[in-house]
Design a protein around this motif. Structure first.
Motif, short mmCIF file in Angstrom:
data_model
loop_
_atom_site.label_atom_id
_atom_site.label_comp_id
_atom_site.label_asym_id
_atom_site.label_seq_id
_atom_site.Cartn_x
_atom_site.Cartn_y
_atom_site.Cartn_z
N MET A 1 0.84 -1.18 0.00
CA MET A 1 0.00 0.00 0.00
C MET A 1 0.88 1.24 0.00
O MET A 1 1.86 1.32 0.74
N GLN A 2 0.52 2.19 -0.80
CA GLN A 2 1.20 3.47 -0.76
C GLN A 2 0.63 4.30 0.37
O GLN A 2 -0.52 4.12 0.78
N GLN A 3 1.43 5.22 0.89
CA GLN A 3 0.94 6.08 1.96
C GLN A 3 -0.29 6.84 1.49
O GLN A 3 -0.40 7.19 0.31
N LYS A 4 -1.18 7.09 2.43
CA LYS A 4 -2.44 7.75 2.11
C LYS A 4 -2.76 8.75 3.21
O LYS A 4 -2.75 8.40 4.39
N LEU A 5 -3.03 9.99 2.83
CA LEU A 5 -3.40 11.03 3.78
C LEU A 5 -4.91 11.03 3.96
O LEU A 5 -5.66 11.08 2.98
N VAL A 6 -5.37 10.93 5.20
CA VAL A 6 -6.81 10.94 5.51
C VAL A 6 -7.04 11.86 6.69
O VAL A 6 -6.10 12.29 7.37
N THR A 7 -8.31 12.16 6.93
CA THR A 7 -8.71 12.98 8.07
C THR A 7 -9.57 12.13 9.00
O THR A 7 -10.44 11.39 8.54
N THR A 8 -9.33 12.25 10.30
CA THR A 8 -10.16 11.51 11.24
C THR A 8 -11.58 12.07 11.19
O THR A 8 -11.77 13.28 11.17
N VAL A 9 -12.56 11.19 11.14
CA VAL A 9 -13.95 11.62 11.08
C VAL A 9 -14.62 11.59 12.45
O VAL A 9 -15.73 12.07 12.61
N LYS A 10 -13.93 11.00 13.43
CA LYS A 10 -14.34 11.04 14.82
C LYS A 10 -13.11 10.74 15.67
O LYS A 10 -12.07 10.36 15.14
N GLU A 11 -13.22 10.95 16.98
CA GLU A 11 -12.09 10.62 17.86
C GLU A 11 -11.67 9.18 17.61
O GLU A 11 -12.51 8.30 17.45
N CYS A 12 -10.36 8.97 17.59
CA CYS A 12 -9.86 7.65 17.23
C CYS A 12 -8.87 7.14 18.26
O CYS A 12 -7.80 7.72 18.44
N PRO A 13 -9.20 6.03 18.94
CA PRO A 13 -8.23 5.41 19.85
C PRO A 13 -7.05 4.88 19.05
O PRO A 13 -7.20 4.37 17.94
N ALA A 14 -5.86 5.00 19.63
CA ALA A 14 -4.65 4.53 18.97
C ALA A 14 -3.63 4.11 20.02
O ALA A 14 -3.79 4.42 21.21
N ARG A 15 -2.59 3.43 19.58
CA ARG A 15 -1.47 3.05 20.45
C ARG A 15 -0.19 3.56 19.81
O ARG A 15 0.06 3.32 18.63
N SER A 22 -1.48 4.33 25.20
CA SER A 22 -2.79 4.65 24.65
C SER A 22 -2.85 6.14 24.30
O SER A 22 -2.28 6.97 25.01
N ALA A 23 -3.56 6.45 23.23
CA ALA A 23 -3.74 7.83 22.82
C ALA A 23 -5.09 7.96 22.12
O ALA A 23 -5.69 6.97 21.71
N ILE A 24 -5.55 9.19 22.03
CA ILE A 24 -6.75 9.50 21.26
C ILE A 24 -6.35 10.54 20.23
O ILE A 24 -5.81 11.60 20.57
N ILE A 25 -6.62 10.24 18.97
CA ILE A 25 -6.39 11.22 17.91
C ILE A 25 -7.72 11.95 17.73
O ILE A 25 -8.74 11.33 17.44
N PRO A 26 -7.72 13.27 17.92
CA PRO A 26 -8.98 14.03 17.85
C PRO A 26 -9.62 14.02 16.45
O PRO A 26 -8.96 13.75 15.44
N VAL A 27 -10.89 14.33 16.42
CA VAL A 27 -11.62 14.44 15.16
C VAL A 27 -11.03 15.58 14.31
O VAL A 27 -10.53 16.57 14.85
N GLY A 28 -11.05 15.41 13.00
CA GLY A 28 -10.61 16.45 12.08
C GLY A 28 -9.10 16.58 11.91
O GLY A 28 -8.63 17.57 11.36
N GLN A 29 -8.35 15.58 12.35
CA GLN A 29 -6.89 15.63 12.24
C GLN A 29 -6.41 14.90 10.99
O GLN A 29 -6.95 13.87 10.62
N PHE A 30 -5.37 15.45 10.37
CA PHE A 30 -4.75 14.78 9.23
C PHE A 30 -3.80 13.72 9.75
O PHE A 30 -2.98 13.99 10.64
N ILE A 31 -3.93 12.51 9.22
CA ILE A 31 -2.99 11.44 9.54
C ILE A 31 -2.57 10.79 8.23
O ILE A 31 -3.28 10.85 7.23
N THR A 32 -1.41 10.17 8.25
CA THR A 32 -0.93 9.43 7.09
C THR A 32 -0.99 7.96 7.40
O THR A 32 -0.39 7.50 8.39
N ILE A 33 -1.71 7.20 6.58
CA ILE A 33 -1.74 5.75 6.73
C ILE A 33 -0.49 5.20 6.03
O ILE A 33 -0.32 5.37 4.83
N ASN A 34 0.37 4.58 6.81
CA ASN A 34 1.61 4.01 6.28
C ASN A 34 1.47 2.54 5.92
O ASN A 34 2.13 2.05 5.02
N GLN A 35 0.63 1.85 6.67
CA GLN A 35 0.47 0.41 6.50
C GLN A 35 -0.96 0.03 6.84
O GLN A 35 -1.49 0.46 7.85
N SER A 36 -1.56 -0.75 5.98
CA SER A 36 -2.91 -1.25 6.21
C SER A 36 -2.89 -2.74 5.91
O SER A 36 -3.18 -3.16 4.80
#
Length: 177
Positions: A1-15, A22-36
Motif C-alpha cells: 500500500m502506498q501512503q495515504k493522507l486521511v482525516t479523522t472523522v471522529k475521535e480515534c483510539p490509537a497506540r 494509549s492515545a486519542i487522535i482528535p476528530v478532524g486531524q490529518f494522519i498518514t496511513i503508512n500500513q494497512s
C-alpha cells in the motif's frame, strides 16, 4: 500500500508505536496511513507512529478486510486455519506477518475442548506493543471456526533473532545482502 493522507472523522483510539501508550487522535486531524495490513493500520500523526485497530477503521474513514475461513464440516479445530489467522497479523512497524517474522513458537490444539495454546515471542523483550500483539493473536485465532478459547504465552526463550525470519521476510526487510 502506498501512503495515504486521511482525516479523522471522529475521535480515534490509537497506540503509540513502539511504546504501546494509549492515545486519542482528535476528530478532524490529518494522519498518514503508512500500513494497512491484517485489518489494522499503522499511521503517522504529529510526527509519531501509531497503530489503529481495525475495529476503529470507521474513525479514519476506512474499512477492513475480514479474514474468512472455509467451512470444513467438522467440529474440530483446523490447525491450518489457526496458521492462516496467525499469518494475517502484522507487526505494526514493518509490513511482515508474525508468522513470517518467526514470532510464533508453538501452536497446540486441545481436541477435547477445542482450546488453542500459542507460545509466541517479540522481536525485543521490552516492546511496548507486546500486549497489543498478544491481544491481536487472541482475537484473530478466536475467529477460527470451532475455537472455544485461546491462551497466548509470551515467551523469551529462545530469544528471537533475525535468523528465525522466513527467507521471504528477510528479503522484504532488506536483510539479505
Amino acid at each position: 500500500m502506498q501512503q495515504k493522507l486521511v482525516t479523522t472523522v471522529k475521535e480515534c483510539p490509537a497506540r503509540r508505536v513502539p511504546s504501546g501508550e494509549s492515545a486519542i487522535i482528535p476528530v478532524g486531524q490529518f494522519i498518514t496511513i503508512n500500513q494497512s495490513l491484517g485489518g489494522n493500520f499503522t499511521v503517522t500523526y504529529l510526527g509519531n507512529m501509531y497503530r489503529i485497530d481495525g475495529t476503529d477503521a470507521d474513525a479514519i474513514g476506512q474499512t477492513v478486510d475480514v479474514v474468512k475461513f472455509a467451512q470444513h464440516g467438522g467440529t474440530h479445530v483446523d490447525k491450518d486455519q489457526i496458521w492462516q489467522a496467525l499469518d494475517s497479523i502484522f507487526d505494526p512497524e514493518i509490513p511482515i506477518s508474525l508468522v513470517e517474522l518467526g514470532l510464533i513458537y508453538k501452536v497446540a490444539i486441545n481436541d477435547r475442548d477445542n482450546s488453542v495454546l500459542i507460545d509466541m515471542t517479540l522481536t525485543a523483550p521490552g516492546c511496548g506493543m507486546g500486549p497489543v500483539l498478544v491481544g491481536d493473536v487472541e482475537y484473530r485465532v478466536a475467529k477460527v471456526p470451532n475455537v472455544n478459547s485461546v491462551v497466548v504465552n509470551l515467551v523469551f526463550d529462545p530469544p528471537w533473532t533475525r535468523e528465525m525470519m522466513s527467507e521471504e521476510a528477510q528479503l522484504e526487510a532488506g536483510l539479505f545482502f
